[in-house]
Scaffold this active site. Structure first.
Site, PDB file in Angstrom:
ATOM      1  N   HIS A  20       1.760   4.461  -2.802  1.00 53.88           N
ATOM      2  CA  HIS A  20       1.877   5.921  -2.614  1.00 53.88           C
ATOM      3  C   HIS A  20       3.244   6.410  -3.074  1.00 53.88           C
ATOM      4  O   HIS A  20       3.374   7.436  -3.748  1.00 53.88           O
ATOM      5  CB  HIS A  20       1.732   6.268  -1.127  1.00 53.88           C
ATOM      6  CG  HIS A  20       0.325   6.257  -0.615  1.00 53.88           C
ATOM      7  ND1 HIS A  20      -0.664   7.056  -1.136  1.00 53.88           N
ATOM      8  CD2 HIS A  20      -0.257   5.573   0.411  1.00 53.88           C
ATOM      9  CE1 HIS A  20      -1.801   6.860  -0.462  1.00 53.88           C
ATOM     10  NE2 HIS A  20      -1.581   5.959   0.478  1.00 53.88           N
ATOM     11  N   HIS A  30       0.831  -1.208   0.000  1.00 48.77           N
ATOM     12  CA  HIS A  30       0.000   0.000   0.000  1.00 48.77           C
ATOM     13  C   HIS A  30       0.871   1.267   0.000  1.00 48.77           C
ATOM     14  O   HIS A  30       0.718   2.150  -0.852  1.00 48.77           O
ATOM     15  CB  HIS A  30      -0.907  -0.037   1.243  1.00 48.77           C
ATOM     16  CG  HIS A  30      -1.783   1.159   1.388  1.00 48.77           C
ATOM     17  ND1 HIS A  30      -3.110   1.159   1.030  1.00 48.77           N
ATOM     18  CD2 HIS A  30      -1.534   2.401   1.861  1.00 48.77           C
ATOM     19  CE1 HIS A  30      -3.640   2.352   1.265  1.00 48.77           C
ATOM     20  NE2 HIS A  30      -2.699   3.133   1.781  1.00 48.77           N
ATOM     21  N   GLU A  31       1.785   1.334   0.955  1.00 50.47           N
ATOM     22  CA  GLU A  31       2.624   2.536   1.074  1.00 50.47           C
ATOM     23  C   GLU A  31       3.569   2.660  -0.117  1.00 50.47           C
ATOM     24  O   GLU A  31       3.865   3.772  -0.568  1.00 50.47           O
ATOM     25  CB  GLU A  31       3.394   2.533   2.395  1.00 50.47           C
ATOM     26  CG  GLU A  31       2.523   2.478   3.661  1.00 50.47           C
ATOM     27  CD  GLU A  31       1.430   3.541   3.725  1.00 50.47           C
ATOM     28  OE1 GLU A  31       1.589   4.611   3.091  1.00 50.47           O
ATOM     29  OE2 GLU A  31       0.403   3.293   4.393  1.00 50.47           O
ATOM     30  N   GLU A  56      -4.545   7.939  -2.871  1.00 52.65           N
ATOM     31  CA  GLU A  56      -5.072   6.689  -2.345  1.00 52.65           C
ATOM     32  C   GLU A  56      -5.405   5.724  -3.473  1.00 52.65           C
ATOM     33  O   GLU A  56      -5.294   4.501  -3.305  1.00 52.65           O
ATOM     34  CB  GLU A  56      -6.310   6.995  -1.492  1.00 52.65           C
ATOM     35  CG  GLU A  56      -6.615   5.961  -0.457  1.00 52.65           C
ATOM     36  CD  GLU A  56      -5.490   5.756   0.560  1.00 52.65           C
ATOM     37  OE1 GLU A  56      -4.662   6.665   0.755  1.00 52.65           O
ATOM     38  OE2 GLU A  56      -5.441   4.660   1.141  1.00 52.65           O
TER      39      GLU A  56
END
Lengths: 501, 501
Positions: free
Chosen positions: A268, A264-265, A294
């Site tokens: 980003h 997820h990160e 997001e």
């Protein structure tokens, strides 16, 4: 014009660098700072925020923007120069409305409240954060009051979730999505829940850590321009286009925790790492809004990272890493486990289907608090009630209730959560567009090749930084404004297959 | 007066906080920053230096200082207020002479040159740093030219080593000390060198790390207000009185490396941690000069940390930590090993006796470069020649020659090394004064009690921060100006006993 533009650029570069430095102070506070550093850290962030606010709101910038108005109209809309002037004007207008002293005071408060929250949550003690949260609500309202608005949450949503989207628009979007989600959740949860016990064995942290890093290296996260550290709450932060860091949180008894937060990160971070280097140092050198941001984390975490094809490539390696734990677990079992749908208490642990219901609860509570319909003291009860009603789960404590998220203890109330669901919606819309251009992507993913997808995203999303708004970017990349249809199609297909609906 | 004083304080607090933030940027660059972050980091430090320079040199500060002149004379000399005005005036005067643009440019250059040095040293390649070092010399000279001086090195010594000490004074001090040192070194090295093979076994890094932390915890380093990390070159840095960090460097095959560097840096850190908390946020909240700072690191590292009494307490614990390596090594052997005198190439590895000869070489080379007598291109050769002549050691490479120290690749040439020897001199002078007040200190150290010594230092040195100059502080604490006598007495006694002279 060129002289003026250069002066504008050089002034804005200082603002940009001061923001990057503030981000480093935040990162250090969350990773390595000893307890004794907290008080001064708050003051330091306040000083930097005040300075960058002063720099941004310098009347000279207003004059430069006025003087550049006619030039801007003659510049191609897509030029970096026109983009910079547009973004600078937007930021200048927004910042001149909010006094520097107020910003400094609020930042200082957020730093204090964060320190309280990291103690209050394990102590399951809402009363510790209550006075801080009341002040946060007050600051959030006062922030909004510096703007004109239809709804008091609008300025917060505009500033923190997705520019140009209003409370009413989001209510509409969320209501349409809920109509599709609720029956789907019902259909799925009517069945026997997936067995995820394979994820809940003992997985030594170091091996989890190493495997996570290996995965995101293959996805395209550049470790020469980033690193991963441990924090209470995972996040991505950027100190320059050459230094985009992520953090994660490990649980020895739950494999999915760190793995998916790392992906997820990294999603980003790849967005920020993919911004054109010649935008570096300008206000264009960052993602265009938290909603679009997001979409990139969700795309990699969920659409890619929880797909069957992804694990056709990675699962044998995961089995090699944890032979004792996974040797006898089939790919199908594992794939179902990481996609288990089950209404639960914790947003960050929620599955793709129920996740958005968590966001909608927070959105409604935020709006109620801002409207004055809900007092902070009644928040824990209101939280429990909504969780019971919407998700059918109940917990008498606050640790896994209202204290679970860092957001309200680190930033304003309002605009902090909607971006997650807007991002989910956009992630499917972008992925569908990428597949239209490159139908071979799913096959490539099965083979562990992520460059075509990564390239499409870099070309259509990443490189532009903040040059286009979320709306502009979405229309350019997909040919359509934001729509929930691809997301609903994606969810129905995926969970339809998984649960043979 | 009070209003003016408060305005002065509040303006100077911003300067102080910006400096602390710059220190964090430096720390991060040396500890965790990925390679890709270097270019932007240089720009960011330049922005911060420029801002803090602007803030410090704001004409409003000059006006406040003028307006406060008469009040200052009526305030008790020892009051914090008078101290703050004195220090502010000194800093204002110094800073108004050096233009902000120059400072920013120089800082940016230091950041670039540091990145080159960390590659050039392992590559043993002086040619990589040469053009950077030439620029550094140019910057150093230009820096000096902003001041009036008797000798071009004076402004650099005043700013970076010890305020109020001039090139000629230091030449005199160093010459007196050399007269005492050279025969002592000769007497000692005429004997069989101590056997330090016990330190050169394999000592797992983690255990070394843990033992070092245990030692400095007992000495009084406060981990709630600090932490230790790893860097190429150990250092102490402060982000607030509540956040004073140290770094170390570990060598698996040499026990003395990390152990004594940890004690050394903790000595610096205890100085900063011991500053009165009500000075926090003011320019008084830091050590008074690098010379006095060094006296504190040396006092703990050498006078305490290499004393026999210290190891009567710690050696049994060290043996327990490394039973295989040290079980059969006696305390006497160990104590002689950590005090082995042997002329060598590397300053940071040097023993207490020859250490100062390393410093004197650098001092002379710095002065020669600044005077224009020595070109950067000839520095490696000049270095080798002096090492051969003064220490009788020779190495054809530059890695352990002119490239060994970070200083010239991170700051100006001039004023960077003298503080070490001045610190050595002062450390003995302070320790002698502490023992005069508390003759029980050596006995306490043998029992692992460091609070009396720590308390005396806090009372007489630490708490005052920068309120007094090195001279004032030394006279207050010891009743005498700086003198080499206690240091010579200390060395003669210690090495006289160790080598039965």
């Amino acid at each position: 014009m060129e002289t003026k533009l250069n002066e504008l650029k050089s002034r804005l570069t200082e603002v940009y660098e001061l923001r990057c430095v503030t981000a480093l102070l935040n990162w250090d506070q969350a990773t390595y700072m000893p307890e004794g550093g907290a008080a001064a850290r708050g003051r330091q962030m306040a000083v930097l925020e005040k300075l960058s606010h002063e720099k941004l709101t310098d009347p000279a910038i207003g004059q430069l923007l006025d003087a550049l108005q006619s030039d801007e109209e003659s510049l191609p809309y897509d030029s970096d120069e026109a983009g910079l002037i547009r973004v600078a004007r937007k930021e200048f207008d927004r910042a001149t409305r909010v006094p520097a002293e107020f910003v400094a005071e609020m930042t200082n408060h957020f730093s204090d409240t964060y320190q309280v929250w990291i103690q209050a949550r394990p102590a399951n003690d809402f009363s510790m954060v209550k006075p801080y949260l009341e002040k946060t609500l007050d600051y959030s309202r006062r922030f909004a009051e510096y703007f004109e608005y239809d709804h008091i949450a609008d300025p917060l949503i505009d500033a923190f979730a997705m520019e140009g989207y209003q409370t009413e628009t989001i209510r509409g979007l969320f209501s349409d999505l809920r109509e599709q989600l609720v029956p789907l959740v019902k259909q799925v949860t009517a069945q026997e829940p997936a067995d995820d016990s394979c994820l809940r064995q003992t997985f030594p942290e170091q091996q989890q850590w190493d495997f996570g890093l290996k995965v995101i290296r293959e996805l395209g996260y550049d470790f020469n321009r980033g690193r991963q550290d441990k924090t209470h709450h995972p996040f991505m932060t950027k100190f320059s286009l050459g230094d985009v860091r992520i953090t994660t949180r490990l649980k020895e008894n739950y494999l999915a925790e760190s793995l998916f937060s790392t992906i997820h990160e990294a999603g980003h971070a790849m967005y920020e790492q993919g911004i054109r280097v010649d935008l570096e140092g300008s206000l264009l050198a960052e993602g265009t809004s938290s909603g679009v941001h997001e979409s990139q984390s969700r795309l990699w975490e969920n659409i890619v990272g929880r797909s069957r094809g992804f694990w056709e490539h990675f699962y044998p390696q995961l089995q090699e890493t944890f032979p004792e734990q996974l040797k006898t677990v089939s790919l199908d079992t594992f794939h179902r486990a990481i996609n288990k749908v089950e209404p639960s208490l914790i947003r960050t642990d929620a599955d793709e289907l129920t996740y958005n219901l968590h966001v909608m609860i927070r959105f409604d509570l935020e709006v109620d608090m801002l409207e004055g319909k809900l007092a902070v003291k009644d928040l824990p009860e209101a939280w429990r009630e909504r969780y019971k009603r919407d998700l059918g789960v109940f917990d008498p404590g606050d640790r896994d209730g209202v204290l679970q998220d860092v957001h309200w203890h680190f930033g304003p109330i309002g605009g902090m959560f909607q971006g997650y669901t807007l991002g989910n919606i956009l992630s499917a819309q972008y992925y569908e567009a990428a597949l239209k251009a490159h139908p071979e992507i799913p096959d490539q993913i099965r083979q562990g090749r992520f460059d075509t997808l990564h390239g499409w995203l870099r070309e259509n999303i990443y490189q532009h930084g903040a040059k286009y708004t979320a709306q502009e970017l979405t229309e350019r990349a997909t040919g359509s404004p934001l729509t929930i249809d691809p997301y609903v199609r994606y969810l129905k297909t995926k969970f339809g297959e998984l649960y043979a609906l």
